[in-house]
Design a protein around this motif. Structure first.
Motif, PDB file in Angstrom:
ATOM      1  N   THR A  92       0.757  -1.119  -0.032  1.00  0.00           N
ATOM      2  CA  THR A  92      -0.125   0.244   0.097  1.00  0.00           C
ATOM      3  C   THR A  92       0.855   1.234  -0.046  1.00  0.00           C
ATOM      4  O   THR A  92       1.732   1.369   0.674  1.00  0.00           O
ATOM      5  CB  THR A  92      -0.891  -0.133   1.267  1.00  0.00           C
ATOM      6  OG1 THR A  92      -1.722  -1.192   1.006  1.00  0.00           O
ATOM      7  CG2 THR A  92      -1.855   1.205   1.207  1.00  0.00           C
ATOM      8  N   ILE A  93       0.529   2.240  -0.738  1.00  0.00           N
ATOM      9  CA  ILE A  93       1.112   3.577  -0.774  1.00  0.00           C
ATOM     10  C   ILE A  93       0.172   4.492  -0.359  1.00  0.00           C
ATOM     11  O   ILE A  93       0.470   5.230   0.845  1.00  0.00           O
ATOM     12  CB  ILE A  93       1.519   4.000  -2.371  1.00  0.00           C
ATOM     13  CG1 ILE A  93       2.317   3.174  -3.022  1.00  0.00           C
ATOM     14  CG2 ILE A  93       1.769   5.488  -2.398  1.00  0.00           C
ATOM     15  CD1 ILE A  93       2.552   3.555  -4.326  1.00  0.00           C
ATOM     16  N   ASP A  94      -1.125   4.475  -0.453  1.00  0.00           N
ATOM     17  CA  ASP A  94      -2.209   5.201  -0.001  1.00  0.00           C
ATOM     18  C   ASP A  94      -3.580   4.477  -0.187  1.00  0.00           C
ATOM     19  O   ASP A  94      -3.558   3.413  -0.827  1.00  0.00           O
ATOM     20  CB  ASP A  94      -2.150   6.777  -0.533  1.00  0.00           C
ATOM     21  CG  ASP A  94      -2.642   6.879  -1.947  1.00  0.00           C
ATOM     22  OD1 ASP A  94      -3.182   5.691  -2.377  1.00  0.00           O
ATOM     23  OD2 ASP A  94      -2.407   8.156  -2.482  1.00  0.00           O
ATOM     24  N   PRO A  95      -4.867   4.794   0.081  1.00  0.00           N
ATOM     25  CA  PRO A  95      -5.973   4.005   0.073  1.00  0.00           C
ATOM     26  C   PRO A  95      -6.159   3.804  -1.365  1.00  0.00           C
ATOM     27  O   PRO A  95      -6.948   2.848  -1.639  1.00  0.00           O
ATOM     28  CB  PRO A  95      -7.060   5.124   0.425  1.00  0.00           C
ATOM     29  CG  PRO A  95      -6.229   5.762   1.279  1.00  0.00           C
ATOM     30  CD  PRO A  95      -4.898   6.221   0.795  1.00  0.00           C
ATOM     31  N   ASP A 124       2.028   4.226   5.616  1.00  0.00           N
ATOM     32  CA  ASP A 124       0.851   4.264   4.952  1.00  0.00           C
ATOM     33  C   ASP A 124       0.307   5.616   4.869  1.00  0.00           C
ATOM     34  O   ASP A 124      -0.090   5.736   6.174  1.00  0.00           O
ATOM     35  CB  ASP A 124      -0.083   3.310   5.423  1.00  0.00           C
ATOM     36  CG  ASP A 124       0.257   1.804   5.219  1.00  0.00           C
ATOM     37  OD1 ASP A 124       1.206   1.601   4.633  1.00  0.00           O
ATOM     38  OD2 ASP A 124      -0.605   0.786   5.521  1.00  0.00           O
ATOM     39  N   ALA A 125       0.153   6.056   3.641  1.00  0.00           N
ATOM     40  CA  ALA A 125      -0.866   7.452   3.685  1.00  0.00           C
ATOM     41  C   ALA A 125      -2.409   6.990   4.291  1.00  0.00           C
ATOM     42  O   ALA A 125      -2.732   6.281   3.463  1.00  0.00           O
ATOM     43  CB  ALA A 125      -0.728   8.306   2.792  1.00  0.00           C
ATOM     44  N   ALA A 126      -2.910   7.711   5.185  1.00  0.00           N
ATOM     45  CA  ALA A 126      -4.218   7.463   5.621  1.00  0.00           C
ATOM     46  C   ALA A 126      -5.283   7.901   4.462  1.00  0.00           C
ATOM     47  O   ALA A 126      -6.438   7.558   4.200  1.00  0.00           O
ATOM     48  CB  ALA A 126      -4.727   7.975   7.130  1.00  0.00           C
TER      49      ALA A 126
END
Ligand code: PMT
Length: 402
Positions: free
Chosen positions: A202-205, A286-288
């Motif tokens: 995962t990078i972001d959602p 992980d960007a939220a």
């Protein structure tokens, strides 16, 4: 005791005088508990009637590729999947040539192309036809593709000549088939744990880092292990494939999820095969929420993922551990370094990139273990998986003998 109990034999009969012996062959196969489905070529029907085989096999004989009635009962692809083994007896010189050429212009050649089951040929032809360089070349090609030859025997021929080209007797063919299935059953009762496919980090959602693994190699290994009689657990990253029936399947997404799933199973496994292309790194944070586009360069900080393969190999009661090595150059050196560095029992190395390894339906492997190595030349992943599973079974039983 029934040596072939519940084995599904697809018997292909081609045009040759030895076709008459196949009536006895069908009777003997059924005596040993096998289910037999006969498929006849046009040439075969010049020698024996389908009714003979129908009466002996207890099933309608298949003769046509395009037959609405037969296809409604079991389509030819379904039939190719149904078979545990395809035995072509007698296999004429013409059939051998068409199979070597990869033709699919009648039911039997199509079934042979569509099946992933082992194919065995019992050649029967005139001695000069068998000795002809064209036939020798065709046989060589087929052997390289993993096709098995039963015979031919040497002796008097129907045409009055003497020499190699006689079909093996029905009893010998049943014996050869029994041995083939025993080889196929070599992992009965063993638990085999296999990883397949890529991981997604995962990078972001909405975004992730991944790779080009399609899962085909790992899924083919899963099928080969099931065919060898093993109980199989498949831990798979996200792929667009139907898992083989009979395997216990655990779906994961990230390398950390794959690690947890593997470590939960590894203690019960006899053999671990790591075909998954696990991401070596994941994002450190992980960007939220979705990372917004900015004008400048975006830097992602990556942190190493655990090496699942090395962790399994280091377990106090480690299973027989087989790694894969995906390399773009220096295949041998890198693979051997991974074999020694991670304390593996075996490593299967493939070249990847530039149309090799990933995504493709075929692959070629260089397999290394302590004191040995074997090349598996380019072939369908299903075929390569069967060959690799045989090597694994050999080495696994050898190790456990001591
Ligand atoms: O899926 P396909 O499209 O059919 O393609 C098949 C394949 C090319 C993916 C397959 O044949 C293959 O080579 N799989 C291993 C790919 C890989 O990750 O190779 P590697 O050299 O980077 O890793 C070496 C071994 O360590 C592999 O067994 C891998 O599963 C394992 N590993 C790697 C990293 C990590 N963090 N944990 C691991 O267990």
């Amino acid at each position: 005791m029934y040596n072939l109990a519940n084995k599904r034999v697809l018997l292909g009969v081609t045009g040759g005088i030895a076709a008459y012996k196949c009536a006895e062959l069908v009777r003997r196969l059924r005596e040993q508990g096998a289910e037999v489905q006969v498929a006849m070529t046009r040439g075969a029907r010049e020698f024996v009637t389908p009714l003979t085989f129908q009466a002996l096999s207890g099933r309608p004989v298949r003769t046509e590729l395009f037959s609405n009635e037969a296809e409604a009962a079991m389509g030819h692809i379904e039939l190719a999947r149904w078979a545990d083994c395809v035995l072509v007896a007698p296999a004429s010189a013409n059939f051998i040539a068409r199979l070597a050429a990869g033709l699919a212009d009648d039911l039997l050649t199509t079934l042979c192309l569509a099946t992933t089951a082992p194919i065995a040929l019992a050649p029967a032809m005139n001695v000069q036809m068998w000795n002809n360089p064209a036939t020798s070349a065709n046989v060589r090609v087929l052997k390289e593709r993993g096709v098995i030859l039963f015979g031919p025997a040497t002796g008097d021929q129907a045409c009055g000549e003497t020499g190699p080209g006689r079909m093996l007797e029905p009893g010998q063919l049943v014996e050869a088939l029994t041995l083939l299935f025993q080889r196929e059953d070599r992992l009965r009762g063993q638990c085999v744990l296999i990883t397949a496919g890529p991981t997604q980090e995962t990078i972001d959602p909405v975004r992730y880092i991944s790779n080009r693994s399609s899962g085909r190699m790992g899924y083919a290994l899963c099928k080969a292990a099931l065919n060898a009689g093993a109980e199989v657990t498949l831990i798979t990253g996200p792929v667009a494939l139907e898992p083989p029936a009979g395997a216990r399947v655990v779906q994961v997404r990230t390398a950390l999820e794959m690690r947890d799933a593997v470590m939960a199973e590894a203690g019960q496994a006899d053999i671990y095969i790591a075909a998954a292309a696990v991401a070596d790194y994941r994002c450190a944070e992980d960007a939220a929420t979705k990372i917004k586009k900015t004008a400048g360069i975006l830097t992602l900080r990556l942190t190493p993922n655990p090496d699942i393969l090395a962790e399994v190999a280091a377990l106090p009661r480690a299973p027989f551990t087989v790694g894969f090595a995906a390399e773009t150059e220096s295949l041998r050196e890198h693979a051997k370094a991974k074999l020694a560095g991670k304390h593996l029992d075996m490593i299967a190395a493939n070249l990847v990139g530039e149309g090799k390894g990933f995504e493709r339906p075929d692959n070629a492997l260089e397999v290394y273990w302590q004191g040995g190595e074997r090349s598996l030349p380019l072939a369908a992943k299903e075929r390569i998986a069967t060959q690799l599973m045989e090597l694994i079974a050999d080495r696994y039983h050898e190790k456990n003998k001591n």
